[in-house]
Design a protein around this motif. Structure first.
Motif, PDB file in Angstrom:
ATOM      1  N   ASN A  99     -52.663  -9.369  -8.426  1.00  0.00           N
ATOM      2  CA  ASN A  99     -53.691  -9.644  -9.367  1.00  0.00           C
ATOM      3  C   ASN A  99     -53.690  -9.678 -10.500  1.00  0.00           C
ATOM      4  OD1 ASN A  99     -55.051  -8.555  -6.565  1.00  0.00           O
ATOM      5  ND2 ASN A  99     -54.532  -6.452  -7.195  1.00  0.00           N
ATOM      6  N   GLU A 100     -52.608  -9.257 -11.477  1.00  0.00           N
ATOM      7  CA  GLU A 100     -52.696  -9.713 -12.811  1.00  0.00           C
ATOM      8  C   GLU A 100     -52.377 -11.154 -13.024  1.00  0.00           C
ATOM      9  OE1 GLU A 100     -48.239  -9.374 -12.375  1.00  0.00           O
ATOM     10  OE2 GLU A 100     -50.149  -8.590 -11.318  1.00  0.00           O
ATOM     11  N   PRO A 101     -53.202 -11.558 -14.360  1.00  0.00           N
ATOM     12  CA  PRO A 101     -52.954 -13.117 -14.588  1.00  0.00           C
ATOM     13  C   PRO A 101     -51.587 -13.138 -15.278  1.00  0.00           C
ATOM     14  CG  PRO A 101     -54.302 -11.745 -16.040  1.00  0.00           C
ATOM     15  CD  PRO A 101     -54.224 -10.881 -14.908  1.00  0.00           C
ATOM     16  N   ILE A 102     -51.254 -14.523 -15.414  1.00  0.00           N
ATOM     17  CA  ILE A 102     -49.901 -14.909 -15.727  1.00  0.00           C
ATOM     18  C   ILE A 102     -50.236 -15.850 -17.090  1.00  0.00           C
ATOM     19  CG2 ILE A 102     -47.627 -15.938 -15.693  1.00  0.00           C
ATOM     20  CD1 ILE A 102     -47.668 -15.052 -12.732  1.00  0.00           C
ATOM     21  N   ILE A 103     -49.730 -15.274 -18.314  1.00  0.00           N
ATOM     22  CA  ILE A 103     -49.700 -16.297 -19.389  1.00  0.00           C
ATOM     23  C   ILE A 103     -48.526 -17.091 -19.615  1.00  0.00           C
ATOM     24  CG2 ILE A 103     -50.411 -16.513 -21.736  1.00  0.00           C
ATOM     25  CD1 ILE A 103     -52.800 -15.680 -20.072  1.00  0.00           C
ATOM     26  N   GLY A 104     -48.620 -18.346 -19.458  1.00  0.00           N
ATOM     27  CA  GLY A 104     -47.263 -18.967 -20.037  1.00  0.00           C
ATOM     28  C   GLY A 104     -47.201 -19.439 -21.256  1.00  0.00           C
ATOM     29  N   ILE A 105     -45.929 -19.047 -21.933  1.00  0.00           N
ATOM     30  CA  ILE A 105     -45.736 -19.621 -23.378  1.00  0.00           C
ATOM     31  C   ILE A 105     -44.749 -20.657 -23.031  1.00  0.00           C
ATOM     32  CG2 ILE A 105     -44.557 -18.833 -25.520  1.00  0.00           C
ATOM     33  CD1 ILE A 105     -45.374 -15.958 -24.640  1.00  0.00           C
TER      34      ILE A 105
END
Length: 731
Positions: A99-105
């Motif tokens: 459910n948690e979003p993923i931020i790509g660096i």
């Protein structure tokens, strides 16, 4: 006790820190630990997911559990087996994915991605160095999500992309994924599996993803994905049967990009967005598998661009002119390499403007408090925006599943009412329906044969269209114009022409393959619906439940699940061709179809369990010519140009010669041919599955029609189904 320099290295000039390092005789590794010691940016939890959405999902899951228990309590010979299967599959669909979003660096090498990751984590975990370090994608998740298979002292799991039978996706983290695991351990194994060694080599190219569990406040409701600096590395070309294929498995690199819901893109301020091939690299990230904008009308609100290493930028105001120039340059480059591709692939896509890009760019240097605070605000904004969009998608999916379940209950009620008639009446009706099916079925099966025969025409047509694109990029006059339109000088062209031509070819090929695949899928879906409507059984009008169905699809829900039967027929295949586009079409409105049985395995193979996958990249995942643009970029990137006075014509001549010598046209035609050959195989298996399941369904109808039912038990079924419907409507 640490010295003042070691305690706060960012407060001192670089030469002072270097003198200190030399004075204490520190090694490179020790230097990096001092010079990049992260500051804690986040002391508390970040923005939480919408509690109303969580409540709605939780209540529906609770209703499903209670309904299944009540249905299972019915007498055995009036058990609602098909309905229970739909409810249990709906539960799996709701629970699929994290459910948690993923931020790509993401960003080029040496732009500080791992350093920023460590700053967000407030811990020195991601390997850092003077030279490019990251060699595999690394997903940082909160320690509360740690997989139970990991030991007490283990917080890292390194996985491969392919285990010999299927590909890895994040849904597998929730269950048994031992077959993918290369190794587990503490943070120290990241240096072994996810970093380049002292020779700048990648010791374990098979390492696809390192999953790292960290007790960090910033990860309470978001995960971070640290990535390598490039999606293609010509130094690491593996070979199969003596033939060069994708570097470090290009597909796995693209699929790793697919994990991200939002992006922090890093680019060093010294060559901000102007390094060799950088805008093309940026475009590759935005068009990676499944990276359809969460909001196509505002497609870049889920990303931020950081001008890193901006020690000389005192304030945002002093950066405005440079930011504006960079935005104009980026917008111009993407107008050539990206926008048309996304417009063709994503419904409702609105092109961003240079002004839109300008608002997404901020300078960053961790020694500047103003920069750090702005970064913290932007990071939180990014998390909030992505979370809200994902919540909206999840809520829509929940509503669709609920309405589909209500329609399934309606269907079960119709079937139960039918059982109240005499066995002779029901048997006579089944016989009549079967006679109609046998009479008209041959006509539809002939249409399936015609559709199968049309695959050859699709193959020839797409090969011809792509061949025309190959002719373009092997024409000196075209390539000369191409270079002159995109590059201001020969140095810029020399640095970027290989990737630009590769992306041009990729975009054109994608569009051709997507268009033909979508048309084939639409024609196939119409045939499956036509076949399903002929199969004997009970029908419910889904419109009665205000079900949000596509107007091109039938409003009747049949007791024979034609979609699951057809898709399930492809179970066990490794390549699907355009039939992958068919599955994508069916699942584009998640929850509109609850696909059961073997169909679920096909969805897993295609990696479209929890979120829709965009068709362009599904084409690649199902056996399409995904990597040719990258292969062309690599080929031309190895060419040494001898530039004369007319440098653009000279470069064009070199490009054309290299492409012709390599025989690109024949290789691409071969791959496209294989794509449609896979389509034919998958199509045949799907039709076989559809017809086989139809026969089994008819057998069940006869068995049911010959059975007499007790009125009291049928009344019990009525009461149970009414209770189930009440539970679904109440939540």
């Amino acid at each position: 006790m640490a010295s003042r320099v070691e305690a706060n290295p960012t407060e001192y000039p670089l030469n002072v820190v270097q003198d200190y390092i030399r004075a204490i005789g520190a090694s490179l590794e020790e230097y990096m630990k001092i010079a990049s010691k992260p500051e804690s940016l986040f002391q508390g939890k970040n923005e939480m997911s919408n509690s109303e959405v969580e409540k709605e999902v939780s209540e529906l899951l609770d209703s499903i559990d209670k309904s299944v228990n009540e249905l299972k309590a019915l007498p055995e010979h009036v058990q609602q087996t098909a309905l229970i299967e739909k409810f249990e599959q709906a539960k799996k669909d709701l629970q699929a994915g994290s459910n948690e979003p993923i931020i790509g660096i993401v960003g080029p090498s040496d732009s500080g991605k791992s350093h920023i990751t460590n700053m967000v984590l407030a811990q020195q975990i991601a390997p850092e160095g003077f030279q490019p370090m990251t060699a595999a994608c690394t997903l940082f998740r909160h320690s509360k999500l740690k997989h139970p298979s990991l030991g007490e002292d283990e917080n890292v799991s390194v996985v491969r992309y392919f285990d010999g039978s299927t590909t890895f996706n994040l849904n597998k983290l929730e269950g048994d994924h031992e077959s993918f695991v290369l190794d587990t351990g503490d943070y120290s194994i990241l240096k072994k599996f996810a970093a380049r060694d002292e020779n700048d080599s990648i010791p374990f190219p098979e390492a696809y993803l390192a999953i790292v569990y960290v007790d960090a406040p910033a990860l309470e409701n978001v995960s971070l994905l640290d990535t390598p600096g490039q999606l293609f590395d010509p130094d690491y070309i593996r070979k199969e049967s003596g033939e060069e294929v994708d570097s470090l498995d290009v597909q796995k690199a693209y699929e790793a990009m697919h994990l991200a819901d939002g992006f922090l893109y890093t680019s060093s301020v010294t060559k901000f967005l102007r390094d060799a091939g950088e805008t093309e690299f940026f475009a590759n990230i935005l068009r990676a598998p499944g990276n359809a904008p969460l909001d196509p009308s505002n497609p870049i609100q889920n990303l931020t661009i950081l001008a890193t290493q901006a020690a000389g930028v005192d304030s945002l105001e002093s950066f405005l002119d440079g930011r504006k120039r960079a935005s104009i340059h980026l917008d111009r480059a993407l107008s050539h390499s990206l926008y048309e591709d996304l417009e063709a692939a994503v419904e409702g896509y609105k092109r961003p403007t240079a002004e839109d890009w300008e608002q997404r760019i901020i300078p960053f240097w961790d020694g500047n408090k103003e920069h750090v605070q702005r970064f913290k605000d932007r990071f939180q904004e990014l998390v909030t925006n992505v979370t809200e969009n994902l919540d909206a998608i999840r809520q829509n999916k929940t509503h669709a599943i609920k309405k589909q379940l209500l329609a399934q209950v309606d269907l079960a009620q119709y079937e139960n009412n039918d059982r109240k008639r005499s066995a002779d009446e029901r048997l006579s009706e089944v016989q009549q329906m079967e006679a109609r099916f046998r009479r008209d079925n041959a006509r539809v099966l002939d249409k399936f044969e015609d559709q199968k025969a049309s695959i050859k025409a699709y193959k020839n047509d797409t090969i011809d269209q792509v061949s025309d694109v190959v002719k373009q990029i092997t024409s000196e006059s075209f390539v000369t114009r191409f270079i002159e339109e995109r590059f201001d000088d020969k140095d810029a062209a020399k640095a970027g022409v290989s990737v630009a031509i590769g992306q041009y070819f990729q975009a054109k090929t994608n569009r051709i393959m997507n268009t033909s695949s979508k048309l084939f899928a639409k024609e196939t879906e119409a045939l499956v619906n036509e076949f399903t409507a002929l199969v004997p059984g009970t029908y419910a009008n889904v419109a009665d439940n205000e079900f949000e169905f596509d107007t091109n699809r039938s409003a009747l829900l049949s007791s024979f699940d034609g979609q699951s039967a057809f898709i399930g027929g492809m179970s066990g295949l490794a390549a699907f061709g355009a039939m992958g586009a068919y599955v994508s079409t069916i699942t584009s409105n998640l929850g509109a179809y609850i696909l059961v049985g073997k169909a679920g395995g096909v969805l897993t193979s295609l990696g479209i369990i929890a979120t829709p996958t965009t068709l362009p990249w599904l084409v690649g995942a199902t056996g399409g010519p995904l990597v040719w643009g990258v292969a062309i970029s690599a080929l031309l990137g190895l060419v040494v140009y001898r530039l004369f006075s007319s440098w653009s014509k000279s470069m064009a001549r070199t490009v054309v010669k290299e492409l012709k010598d390599e025989g690109i046209a024949s290789k691409v035609a071969r791959d496209i041919g294989a794509y449609w050959d896979n389509t034919e195989i998958a199509f045949s298996k799907a039709v076989e599955g559809l017809t086989t399941e139809a026969e089994k369904h008819i057998e069940r109808l006869y068995a049911d029609a010959k059975t007499g039912f007790d009125a009291t038990e049928l009344a019990q079924v009525d009461d149970t189904l009414c209770n189930v419907k009440t539970k679904l409507k109440a939540q």
